[in-house]
Structure formats: structure tokens, C-alpha cells
Design a protein around this motif. Structure first.
Motif, PDB file in Angstrom:
ATOM      1  N   GLY A   1      43.172  44.936  42.954  1.00 21.71           N
ATOM      2  CA  GLY A   1      42.231  44.144  42.158  1.00 21.71           C
ATOM      3  C   GLY A   1      42.299  42.658  42.432  1.00 21.71           C
ATOM      4  N   ARG A   2      42.832  42.258  43.603  1.00 17.00           N
ATOM      5  CA  ARG A   2      43.051  40.833  43.846  1.00 17.00           C
ATOM      6  C   ARG A   2      41.748  40.033  43.985  1.00 17.00           C
ATOM      7  NH1 ARG A   2      45.767  41.643  49.844  1.00 17.00           N
ATOM      8  NH2 ARG A   2      43.891  42.342  50.947  1.00 17.00           N
ATOM      9  N   ALA A   3      40.615  40.716  44.202  1.00 19.12           N
ATOM     10  CA  ALA A   3      39.336  40.005  44.289  1.00 19.12           C
ATOM     11  C   ALA A   3      38.567  40.049  42.977  1.00 19.12           C
ATOM     12  CB  ALA A   3      38.485  40.613  45.402  1.00 19.12           C
ATOM     13  N   ARG A   4      39.222  40.500  41.908  1.00 20.43           N
ATOM     14  CA  ARG A   4      38.514  40.737  40.652  1.00 20.43           C
ATOM     15  C   ARG A   4      37.897  39.467  40.065  1.00 20.43           C
ATOM     16  NH1 ARG A   4      37.922  45.155  38.161  1.00 20.43           N
ATOM     17  NH2 ARG A   4      37.345  45.279  35.954  1.00 20.43           N
ATOM     18  N   PHE A   5      38.577  38.375  40.192  1.00 19.53           N
ATOM     19  CA  PHE A   5      38.048  37.135  39.631  1.00 19.53           C
ATOM     20  C   PHE A   5      37.798  36.088  40.723  1.00 19.53           C
ATOM     21  CE2 PHE A   5      40.715  39.168  36.369  1.00 19.53           C
ATOM     22  CZ  PHE A   5      39.735  39.408  35.419  1.00 19.53           C
ATOM     23  N   GLU A   6      37.558  36.570  41.944  1.00 14.54           N
ATOM     24  CA  GLU A   6      37.343  35.678  43.062  1.00 14.54           C
ATOM     25  C   GLU A   6      35.908  35.795  43.574  1.00 14.54           C
ATOM     26  OE1 GLU A   6      39.214  33.419  43.980  1.00 14.54           O
ATOM     27  OE2 GLU A   6      41.298  33.939  43.601  1.00 14.54           O
ATOM     28  N   LEU A   7      35.509  34.782  44.326  1.00 16.30           N
ATOM     29  CA  LEU A   7      34.194  34.787  44.947  1.00 16.30           C
ATOM     30  C   LEU A   7      34.081  35.879  46.003  1.00 16.30           C
ATOM     31  CD1 LEU A   7      31.448  33.437  45.788  1.00 16.30           C
ATOM     32  CD2 LEU A   7      32.792  31.971  47.284  1.00 16.30           C
TER      33      LEU A   7
END
Length: 568
Positions: A69-75
Motif C-alpha cells: 500500500g505504499r502508493a496509497r497516499f501518493e501521486l
């Protein structure tokens, strides 16, 4: 018997970088008859396999959220058009103690133009004459009138929709018809009209009618994922194919430029690069070099191009390379609009971006900060993305049917607002070579120093107040915590995160205070040019990409004229 060394091929121009500036230069120079070689730090683009334009979440291994989930709050989630990264393995950068800065890089043909927001705004007359307007900062060595014809050339070629509005310091362009507002946008516009905030059709580089062999947008609204039909603009699909069609264009992919090599005559003669697939170093030779690697990467290349003649880096006798680094001032806030819960289910048709926006409506008025900002906004029943219902799950207890029902009723009821304002350059925001850290090829990396000024902090505070007024006037409720302390880190974006870096190789008339002349030609080395946002003297509230292309087009025509005179 003596052996004759084989003659090396010398190109007319070597372009470093294939994004907005590099792609534009390639088009203009090859169509003008020059033989061009381009170095791109990433691979060639393959839209049919690289773009995830019509991919469903269940077709991806992590449903778009990436490992853990490392892109969950990323662009840069797994849906985004490829190779946009905040961190690249083996290619670090550092920040100085007390600074916070994030650097987004794209390593692929076309660079950031594969996934940018396509917001295409002209800078205004006052943006080029900031010091003459309010006494702060510096004027550009060119005027709006100098660049206006090139704005027109770019708009006519790539296609930009919009409307003629005669807004002060937000010039009209050569526009295609804009799409109709959606229900959420009409809701916001009604509130803006009540508050006397200008709200007009957006200006985006997306085709609403066919143009130059490209079809009109089919309204899947997934522009950030790339566009198989090339209906939205990217350098990889619009500029570079034109250059290739001339037969005078060569691209070397996976080529990391390391140094611009200067010959005995004091001119650039070659570019040294690392072949990332073989890890070997090689050179390409050219009569002129166009640096278009993006503002910070271009500064890094020039600083690393040190020699006995240029011990502080190429084109840096003034000492300004890496200085005057800016990013747009950003702040955001979202609102929940309960009246949208009553809207019948419908397709949220349109382009992958906003149909309306708010240009700076207080130009010429006295405010408690200088310059201004525009507002971007969006919401409604678009295709759910990664983390779309996180706020519902955080506020709603339960699971199963009750939670699903709440998610359905909340779907499409949120509208987010984002400000994009002008940062005034300051001496505490710059990049330099880190004296200790190198990348995996042994090339020194950049170290960032960053500090927002008082003007930017006041501007972000004003953004928050404006967003709240619009949300509440439109009958919504502010979601989350709107900053009340003007120094609160939640009220202003982290440096670099708006991805509008500019100003690191500034242009000017005085070689003592600038690196480039008014044609983006290095004062120190006449056959080196810069064609990205690095030459910018100011970073106005307008998104920079259209100006990068217009300035690159102008620079390329000048270079072409010099080549024809034999001056390279």
C-alpha cells in the motif's frame, strides 16, 4: 602500417531530455533541417503496454496501491502513466539540515508530459515584469509580447481548449471549444459568482475536436494514466513522432547524461553519458547542446560539467546555477456536499481534469501578500481511485452492508480545492552538489535547501480562507482540519510537491547575475542552450508547461537561425 582512426559522427544538436522542452526542440530543429540526437535517461515509451488507461483495479496485483500500500497516499499509484517516482533506487538526492524538499522525476520518453495535469496557461504581461510591477524580485529579459507568438504556435499545434475572457494578466490563447461544466462544477461556479470570484472554463491541452491527425478526447476521464489515442498532449506522442518522421532524429534511450564536455576552443563538443543497460560510459558529439532535463536535473548536469576552464560548473561564472529555485505555492482543502447524495447515478463524463477553474481574481488590488494564485478543483462521480473511500471508512463504524451503503451514498459528494500560487525566489531555496553522496554511477547528486518566505505563508493562509468560503457558500461542510495558524505545516505544501520547480539556470541581460541570455543561450558557452523551466526568472501562479514549450520553441528558432549562419 599506420591506422587511421575512424571519423566520429558529429550531430548538429544534442538534446538532453525528451519532455516538454526537449520534445519541442526536437520538433522545431529537425523540421528546420538539423540532424538531432537525443539522450533520454529512461526507456522508450510503448503506450499499448505502458499505459493503464482502461485497466480495472482487479487487473492489477495490488489494486493500484503498490506493494504494502505504499502508493496509497501518493501521486504515483500503479495506474499512473509510467515512470514517475519520488524516489529512484540508485539515484538519491539529499536535503540540507532543517530543509524539507521532495523531488519528483520521470525516467521515460516524454518525461512528466505522460502524466501531467495538462493545465496550459499563458504567463501574463505582469509576470514577465515583476520588479517593474511591485518592486520585488527581477524582471525577465523578455516580455510577454516577445513570447506571445510562440504561445500561439504551441497552442495551435498541440491543441488547448478554453474560452476568451479578457481576464487581467491571464491572457487568452488560440483555443479549442471547452467541454461543458459538470454538475459539481456548476455548483461551485454558483458559489463563486455569489462571492465575486472569477470562475471560467479551464485551459487544458486536451483535444475536444480532432487536430493534426489526432482524434478528439473520448471522455474516459483517465488522462493521468496516459492516452492511447494521444488526444491529450504528451511530448512522447505529439512532438517526438514529428521529429522522427523527418528522418533527422535519433534517440538513445537509457542514457544518463553525466557531463557536457568542452573542447579546446571553449565550446561544448560532446556529452558524456552512462549507458544504464551496460553501465559503460560513452559520448555523443554535436555542434550545439540543448539541456532540457528538467530544472533541477539540468542544474545538476551543468554543475557536474566541471573543467579547468569552468571549475564551478559549465555556464556558471555568475554562480547562479542551482540558485533561485522555486516551486508553486500549494494548499488544499476538501468539502462534503450532502445535496450531491440526492443526485441520481450518472456517468461523470468529461476530460481527465477540471472543466472550470478560478484564475486570480484580485489582480491589481492591494492584498496582504504580493502576486497571486489560481484555484483548481474537482470531484463528483469520477472513477474511484486508490483510497477513494478512506475518509468514509475512517468516519463510519461497522462493516458489510451498512458500510457499503454509506460508501455508495457518499460516492461523488466530495469536491477538493487546490491553490497554485507564485513563490518569490529567496536566497535560502536552492540546490547544489552534495559533497559526499553520489549515485550508482558515481555522479554527485543534488542537495536541496528549502524555505518558504513570509509572502508564501500568507498566500497559503488566504487560500484556506477562500476554500472554506466557497465550500460553505455552496452548502458544503469542510472535511478535515483547515489550518488556523498561518505557520501550520498543514496549510502550505512541502517544497517540490507541486512539481513546478523552476529558476535554477536563470536568464538575464547581465552575465554577472544570470547564466543565460534572452535566447536561453549560455553567456559563457555560446553553443549551449537550456530549454526547460530552469531559465525562468519568476514562477507565476500559472502552471509552467505551456511556457516551457513556448520558450523552447523560441530558443530553437534562434538556434536554427544561428546554425544556418554557421555560428555554432
Amino acid at each position: 602500417m599506420p591506422q587511421l582512426a575512424p571519423s566520429r559522427k558529429i550531430f548538429d544538436v544534442c538534446i538532453i531530455g525528451s519532455g516538454a522542452g526537449g520534445g519541442t526542440a526536437a520538433k522545431v530543429l529537425t523540421e528546420g533541417g538539423l540532424n538531432v540526437i537525443m539522450l533520454e535517461a529512461g526507456p522508450r515509451l510503448r503506450p499499448e503496454t505502458d499505459f493503464k488507461e482502461h485497466v480495472w483495479p482487479y487487473e492489477l496485483a495490488h489494486r493500484g496501491a503498490d506493494i504494502g500500500g505504499r502508493a496509497r497516499f501518493e501521486l504515483n499509484d500503479e495506474f499512473m502513466a509510467p515512470n514517475g517516482f519520488w524516489n529512484i533506487e540508485g539515484e538519491p538526492y539529499t536535503t540540507a539540515p532543517g530543509s524539507s524538499f521532495r523531488w519528483f522525476r520521470s525516467r521515460i520518453e516524454g518525461g512528466r508530459t505522460n502524466h501531467w495535469g495538462r493545465i496550459a496557461l499563458r504567463f501574463g504581461p505582469a509576470d514577465f515584469k515583476a520588479r517593474s510591477t511591485d518592486g520585488v524580485g527581477d524582471d525577465w529579459p523578455i516580455s510577454y509580447e516577445d513570447l506571445a507568438p510562440y504561445y500561439g504556435k504551441v497552442e495551435s499545434f498541440i491543441g488547448v481548449f478554453g474560452s476568451k475572457e479578457n481576464i487581467p494578466n491571464a491572457p487568452d490563447g488560440n483555443f479549442l471549444p471547452p467541454p461543458q461544466p459538470r454538475c459539481t462544477e456548476n455548483l461551485v461556479k454558483k458559489a463563486c459568482d455569489h462571492l465575486n470570484i472569477t470562475c471560467v472554463p479551464s485551459r487544458l491541452a486536451i483535444l475536444t475536436v480532432p487536430l493534426n491527425g489526432r482524434p478528439a478526447c473520448h471522455y474516459c476521464a483517465q488522462c493521468g494514466r496516459g492516452c492511447l489515442t494521444a488526444s491529450n498532449f504528451s511530448s512522447s506522442q505529439v512532438m517526438i513522432p514529428v521529429a522522427q518522421a523527418t528522418g533527422r532524429f535519433t534517440m538513445i534511450a537509457n542514457a544518463m547524461a553525466r557531463e557536457i564536455v568542452v573542447g579546446k576552443n571553449g565550446k561544448a563538443e560532446a556529452v558524456s553519458y552512462i549507458d544504464k543497460t551496460t553501465r559503460r560510459e560513452d559520448r555523443v558529439y554535436a555542434k550545439a547542446v540543448v539541456v532540457a532535463a528538467s530544472s533541477c536535473e539540468s542544474a545538476r548536469l551543468l554543475l557536474n560539467s566541471r573543467s579547468a576552464t569552468f571549475p564551478e560548473g559549465l555556464a556558471n561564472s555568475s554562480g547562479v546555477v542551482g540558485r533561485y529555485l522555486t516551486d508553486s505555492v500549494g494548499s488544499h482543502l476538501a468539502g462534503h456536499f450532502p445535496q450531491l447524495e440526492k443526485m441520481p447515478a450518472h456517468n461523470h463524463d468529461g476530460v481527465g481534469g477540471m472543466h472550470l477553474y478560478m484564475p486570480w481574481w484580485k489582480f491589481g488590488q492591494k492584498n496582504d501578500f504580493l502576486r497571486g494564485y489560481h484555484i483548481e478543483f474537482g470531484g463528483g462521480r469520477n472513477l474511484p481511485g486508490v483510497g477513494n473511500f478512506d475518509w468514509v471508512s475512517a468516519q463510519q463504524e461497522g462493516y458489510g452492508i451498512s458500510l457499503k451503503q454509506r460508501c455508495r451514498s457518499a460516492y461523488g459528494t466530495v469536491i477538493g480545492f487546490a491553490g497554485r500560487g507564485e513563490m518569490i525566489p529567496n536566497p535560502n531555496s536552492y540546490c547544489e552538489l552534495d559533497p559526499k553522496v553520489v549515485d550508482q554511477w558515481g555522479v554527485p547528486v543534488l542537495r536541496f535547501h528549502w524555505q518558504w518566505g513570509e509572502n508564501e505563508i500568507k498566500m497559503a493562509r488566504h487560500m484556506q480562507e477562500t476554500f472554506r468560503s466557497i465550500i460553505e457558500t455552496a452548502g458544503g461542510t469542510v472535511l478535515g482540519h483547515a489550518a488556523t495558524d498561518e505557520r501550520s505545516p498543514s496549510s502550505i505544501s512541502e517544497g517540490g510537491t507541486i512539481i513546478h520547480e523552476s529558476g535554477t539556470v536563470r536568464m538575464g541581460n547581465d552575465p554577472k547575475t544570470s547564466a543565460l541570455n534572452s535566447n536561453c543561450q549560455a553567456h559563457d558557452v555560446k553553443n549551449v542552450f537550456v530549454a526547460d523551466a530552469a531559465p525562468f526568472v519568476t514562477n507565476p501562479d500559472k502552471n509552467p508547461t505551456l511556457s516551457i514549450m513556448a520558450l523552447s520553441w523560441r530558443t530553437s528558432e534562434y538556434l536554427l537561425a544561428q546554425a544556418r549562419k554557421g555560428n555554432l
